[in-house]
Design an enzyme around this catalytic site. Structure first.
Site, PDB file in Angstrom:
ATOM      1  N   LYS A 280       0.834  -1.210   0.000  1.00 19.90           N
ATOM      2  CA  LYS A 280       0.000   0.000   0.000  1.00 19.90           C
ATOM      3  C   LYS A 280       0.863   1.252   0.000  1.00 19.90           C
ATOM      4  CE  LYS A 280      -2.341   1.234   3.699  1.00 19.90           C
ATOM      5  NZ  LYS A 280      -3.389   1.286   4.756  1.00 19.90           N
TER       6      LYS A 280
ATOM      7  N   ASP B 211      -7.029   0.850   1.006  1.00 20.51           N
ATOM      8  CA  ASP B 211      -7.180   1.163   2.430  1.00 20.51           C
ATOM      9  C   ASP B 211      -8.602   0.801   2.847  1.00 20.51           C
ATOM     10  OD1 ASP B 211      -8.800   3.148   1.415  1.00 20.51           O
ATOM     11  OD2 ASP B 211      -7.855   4.777   2.540  1.00 20.51           O
TER      12      ASP B 211
END
Length: 286
Positions: free
Chosen positions: A178, A197
């Protein structure tokens, strides 16, 4: 020929027994225990189905929905303040399990003391942790170790520059897929995947773009639906929509500009949310 439906228990009670005291028909008899339990279990689902809007929701191509979302949130962008790829990398690592607002309050002080990778690499994690703690950052010890470690990795292996591949970025302390894709997308315009997320995960599930609750699989599902050129802005746009409209607990479906394309519209509060934690078991009293 259409079969007549059996009367409800409420209707049977109102009608009372058959005339002359004779027992009522089969519809008046109470169901056996198992059938009654099934009826009680099905009641909430039936009530929810009745309260849902009675309208068809056509299957809208994901790209068309994304185009509408972009029009709704033309200002979507990464909300971590930064002036370089190095600052963005550090800020993204610091943002784990905290808000962008707090990170943006911390980083001016942090970069004032350690303006580049070489300065941060020369610091002791304990002194960086003390600074983070004074500024209100949680997990300050772990985050200090990570950002000092990644700064040292940049100096030792990359001449102080932030690498431009996911494979090299994820070797740095505190940097996962991420974080790496945030840096690759925002700093270099070349994400290798989609940043997943909590907002992206929730909306991807509600929009029917994935059936998974695992970030790795969600990233693969979104990557199959959207070309690389859209992946960076896709994440920012979904985050903005999640923060402004499609809230976790009470999504504002009535004011949502894509509710006609969302298969979860007006019942989305039960989709894409983490299950509640079970209550802690107390030790038995002697």
């Amino acid at each position: 020929m259409r079969r007549a439906s059996a009367p409800s228990s409420a209707e049977t009670t109102q009608r009372g027994p058959a005339q002359g005291g004779a027992p009522a028909g089969r519809s008046a008899r109470r169901p056996p225990g198992a059938a009654a339990a099934r009826a009680r279990a099905a009641a909430p689902a039936a009530a929810a189905a009745r309260s849902a809007p009675a309208r068809a929701r056509p299957s809208t191509p994901p790209q068309a929905t994304f185009t509408k979302l972009r029009a709704l949130h033309p200002d979507a962008h990464c909300e971590l303040d930064h002036r370089s790829a190095f600052e963005l990398l550090v800020a993204t690592v610091l943002s784990a399990q905290t808000t962008d607002v707090l990170v943006n309050k911390v980083t001016p002080h942090l970069f004032g003391a350690y303006p580049d990778a070489r300065a941060l690499a020369g610091a002791e994690p304990a002194e960086v942790a003390a600074l983070l703690r004074r500024l209100g950052m949680g997990m300050f010890n772990q985050k200090a170790r990570n950002i000092v470690g990644l700064a040292r990795g940049l100096i030792e292996r990359h001449g102080g520059e932030v690498p431009r591949t996911l494979a090299e970025l994820v070797k740095l302390p505190g940097v996962g897929r991420k974080t790496a894709n945030v840096v690759l997308g925002v700093a270099f315009g070349a994400p290798e995947g989609v940043v997943v997320d909590t907002h992206v995960q929730r909306l991807a599930q509600r929009l029917g773009w994935t059936k998974s609750d695992k970030p790795e699989q969600i990233e693969r599902d979104l990557g199959a639906l959207f070309p690389q050129r859209d992946r960076d802005m896709l994440s920012h746009t979904l985050v903005f929509h999640g923060r402004r409209i499609c809230f976790a607990r009470k999504p504002a479906c009535g004011g949502c500009g894509i509710s006609d394309a969302c298969p979860s519209a007006f019942r989305a509060e039960n989709v894409g949310r983490k299950p509640p934690r079970p209550p802690r078991r107390r030790d038995a009293q002697p």
